[in-house]
Design a protein around this motif. Structure first.
Motif, mmCIF file in Angstrom:
data_model
loop_
_atom_site.group_PDB
_atom_site.id
_atom_site.type_symbol
_atom_site.label_atom_id
_atom_site.label_comp_id
_atom_site.label_asym_id
_atom_site.label_seq_id
_atom_site.Cartn_x
_atom_site.Cartn_y
_atom_site.Cartn_z
ATOM 1 N N ALA A 183 34.944 35.219 7.243
ATOM 2 C CA ALA A 183 35.229 34.299 8.349
ATOM 3 C C ALA A 183 34.112 34.332 9.387
ATOM 4 O O ALA A 183 33.725 33.287 9.928
ATOM 5 C CB ALA A 183 36.565 34.659 8.997
ATOM 6 N N LEU A 184 33.569 35.521 9.677
ATOM 7 C CA LEU A 184 32.455 35.613 10.623
ATOM 8 C C LEU A 184 31.216 34.938 10.047
ATOM 9 O O LEU A 184 30.493 34.226 10.765
ATOM 10 C CB LEU A 184 32.163 37.075 10.957
ATOM 11 C CG LEU A 184 30.979 37.327 11.898
ATOM 12 C CD1 LEU A 184 31.163 36.590 13.220
ATOM 13 C CD2 LEU A 184 30.788 38.823 12.144
ATOM 14 N N GLY A 239 29.958 41.951 13.835
ATOM 15 C CA GLY A 239 28.727 41.945 13.059
ATOM 16 C C GLY A 239 29.003 42.311 11.622
ATOM 17 O O GLY A 239 29.984 42.996 11.318
ATOM 18 N N THR A 240 28.149 41.850 10.736
ATOM 19 C CA THR A 240 28.325 42.175 9.321
ATOM 20 C C THR A 240 26.997 42.077 8.594
ATOM 21 O O THR A 240 26.064 41.383 9.025
ATOM 22 C CB THR A 240 29.362 41.246 8.657
ATOM 23 O OG1 THR A 240 29.559 41.667 7.305
ATOM 24 C CG2 THR A 240 28.892 39.806 8.657
ATOM 25 N N VAL A 258 24.487 39.125 10.266
ATOM 26 C CA VAL A 258 24.793 38.287 11.426
ATOM 27 C C VAL A 258 25.514 39.106 12.491
ATOM 28 O O VAL A 258 26.207 40.077 12.183
ATOM 29 C CB VAL A 258 25.669 37.068 11.060
ATOM 30 C CG1 VAL A 258 24.931 36.122 10.142
ATOM 31 C CG2 VAL A 258 26.986 37.489 10.454
ATOM 32 N N VAL A 259 25.330 38.682 13.735
ATOM 33 C CA VAL A 259 26.059 39.234 14.880
ATOM 34 C C VAL A 259 26.781 38.086 15.560
ATOM 35 O O VAL A 259 26.211 36.996 15.737
ATOM 36 C CB VAL A 259 25.101 39.933 15.867
ATOM 37 C CG1 VAL A 259 25.815 40.304 17.164
ATOM 38 C CG2 VAL A 259 24.497 41.185 15.226
ATOM 39 N N HIS A 289 28.357 38.563 21.197
ATOM 40 C CA HIS A 289 27.671 39.839 21.378
ATOM 41 C C HIS A 289 26.159 39.715 21.267
ATOM 42 O O HIS A 289 25.453 40.697 21.070
ATOM 43 C CB HIS A 289 28.221 40.880 20.402
ATOM 44 C CG HIS A 289 29.476 41.505 20.904
ATOM 45 N ND1 HIS A 289 30.657 40.800 20.992
ATOM 46 C CD2 HIS A 289 29.724 42.739 21.392
ATOM 47 C CE1 HIS A 289 31.589 41.592 21.496
ATOM 48 N NE2 HIS A 289 31.046 42.768 21.740
ATOM 49 N N ARG A 290 25.674 38.496 21.425
ATOM 50 C CA ARG A 290 24.253 38.286 21.682
ATOM 51 C C ARG A 290 24.162 38.012 23.168
ATOM 52 O O ARG A 290 24.511 36.929 23.638
ATOM 53 C CB ARG A 290 23.735 37.105 20.857
ATOM 54 C CG ARG A 290 23.742 37.398 19.365
ATOM 55 C CD ARG A 290 23.324 36.176 18.577
ATOM 56 N NE ARG A 290 24.361 35.791 17.613
ATOM 57 C CZ ARG A 290 24.556 34.557 17.195
ATOM 58 N NH1 ARG A 290 23.823 33.566 17.681
ATOM 59 N NH2 ARG A 290 25.503 34.300 16.313
ATOM 60 N N ARG A 291 23.710 39.009 23.907
ATOM 61 C CA ARG A 291 23.956 39.042 25.349
ATOM 62 C C ARG A 291 23.161 38.031 26.156
ATOM 63 O O ARG A 291 23.566 37.638 27.232
ATOM 64 C CB ARG A 291 23.669 40.450 25.877
ATOM 65 C CG ARG A 291 24.648 41.483 25.349
ATOM 66 C CD ARG A 291 26.064 41.122 25.730
ATOM 67 N NE ARG A 291 27.028 42.085 25.216
ATOM 68 C CZ ARG A 291 28.328 41.967 25.350
ATOM 69 N NH1 ARG A 291 28.834 40.912 25.955
ATOM 70 N NH2 ARG A 291 29.142 42.879 24.861
ATOM 71 N N ARG A 292 22.008 37.638 25.677
ATOM 72 C CA ARG A 292 21.159 36.756 26.458
ATOM 73 C C ARG A 292 20.783 35.533 25.642
ATOM 74 O O ARG A 292 20.819 35.554 24.413
ATOM 75 C CB ARG A 292 19.903 37.514 26.931
ATOM 76 C CG ARG A 292 20.248 38.725 27.776
ATOM 77 C CD ARG A 292 19.017 39.515 28.174
ATOM 78 N NE ARG A 292 19.388 40.741 28.856
ATOM 79 C CZ ARG A 292 19.622 40.841 30.157
ATOM 80 N NH1 ARG A 292 19.521 39.781 30.931
ATOM 81 N NH2 ARG A 292 19.960 42.004 30.706
ATOM 82 N N ARG A 293 20.386 34.494 26.321
ATOM 83 C CA ARG A 293 20.143 33.213 25.668
ATOM 84 C C ARG A 293 19.113 33.334 24.547
ATOM 85 O O ARG A 293 19.219 32.685 23.522
ATOM 86 C CB ARG A 293 19.680 32.185 26.700
ATOM 87 C CG ARG A 293 19.373 30.813 26.107
ATOM 88 C CD ARG A 293 19.110 29.798 27.185
ATOM 89 N NE ARG A 293 20.305 29.545 27.976
ATOM 90 C CZ ARG A 293 20.346 28.679 28.999
ATOM 91 N NH1 ARG A 293 19.254 28.030 29.358
ATOM 92 N NH2 ARG A 293 21.459 28.492 29.665
ATOM 93 N N GLY A 294 18.113 34.167 24.728
ATOM 94 C CA GLY A 294 17.056 34.272 23.739
ATOM 95 C C GLY A 294 17.335 35.219 22.599
ATOM 96 O O GLY A 294 16.475 35.421 21.735
#
Length: 272
Positions: free
Chosen positions: A37-38, A82-83, A122-123, A127-132
């Motif tokens: 699903a992720l 994440g996986t 993938v994460v 939980h990708r903390r910043r735009r970049g």
């Protein structure tokens, strides 16, 4: 010690995450449904790498999942974030990267029983903390300025809000430990060169084995030798080497590592 009182039994580097593993040949499990699903969320809905209509149940899977070991990262309240999988193809089945990448003339593949491919990493976007941040959770700051020595034990504060690649590092540790326990020495990966550079700063020195090609963007086939990785970590970061190998970390190493980290931060702040 203060560190131990702060964390209790939690991990020194990834205290806010926990990890689970699913072995091969059993595709019917609640854990795999969460993983698929992720992957559907990231590959189909967010990045549009794969057409959503091909996965009517909202679970992205393929022919390699049955011959893969799957790893997943969770928050402490059991949300998958994440996986990644390690693919060991069956006899006469190619590695996933071989379907879209070529290798250099004269390159000799390692024995199949000693190699796996890192795939479907993938994460979750939250939980990708910043735009970049990249799809794998690497921040622009770490990609530009990070280094192996900067990966330090947690010593207070809330690293969940930071931009260090600890979630990705935790997934790589799980793959490393599984590989070492099961006779796997070499890991393939087809990825962008920017990710390879970031992983190099974390201790994983991936070597290109073929030219760059276009596969949902520019990717290059790489390989890492886990024997060389262990030697490098032991030489450059004894704390990280012990953490990867699930060995007791001497308090003297923790204190020395923290001291080096504080000194590095102080010099960066005070040098003109």
């Amino acid at each position: 010690m203060v560190i131990q009182r702060l964390l209790g039994k939690r991990d020194l580097l990834v205290p806010y995450f926990k990890f689970r593993k699913k072995l091969q040949n059993d595709l019917q499990s609640a854990l795999l449904n969460e993983i698929f699903a992720l992957r559907y969320e990231v590959y189909c809905l967010e990045c549009h790498y794969l057409p959503p209509e091909e996965f009517q149940n909202g679970l992205e899977s393929d022919e390699y999942d049955a011959c893969s070991v799957h790893f997943a990262a969770f928050t402490l309240d059991d949300m998958i974030i994440g996986t990644v999988r390690l693919v060991q193809p069956a006899d006469k089945q190619i590695y996933p990267f071989e379907s879209h990448c070529s290798v250099f003339d004269g390159y000799v593949m390692p024995p199949r029983e000693q190699a796996s491919e890192i795939s479907r990493l993938v994460v979750k976007k939250t939980h990708r903390r910043r735009r970049g941040d990249s799809m794998q959770g690497i921040s622009e700051s770490f990609a530009k300025n990070g280094k192996t020595a900067a990966i330090q034990p947690h010593h207070g504060g809330d690293r969940r809000k930071g931009n260090s690649p600890m979630l990705l590092l935790g997934l790589y540790r799980e793959m490393y430990r599984h590989s070492r326990q099961n006779g796997i020495r070499f890991l393939f990966a087809a990825m962008e060169r920017s990710l390879a550079r970031s992983l190099d700063k974390m201790g994983f020195r991936f070597v290109p084995i073929g030219p760059q090609t276009d596969y949902y963007g520019p990717v290059t086939p790489f390989i890492v030798d886990l024997d060389e990785l262990n030697e490098r970590l032991t030489r450059e970061n004894k704390f990280l080497a012990a953490w990867f190998n699930d060995e007791p970390i001497p308090m003297s190493v923790i204190i020395k590592t923290l001291a080096e980290s504080l000194w590095d931060k102080w010099t960066k702040k005070n040098l003109p």
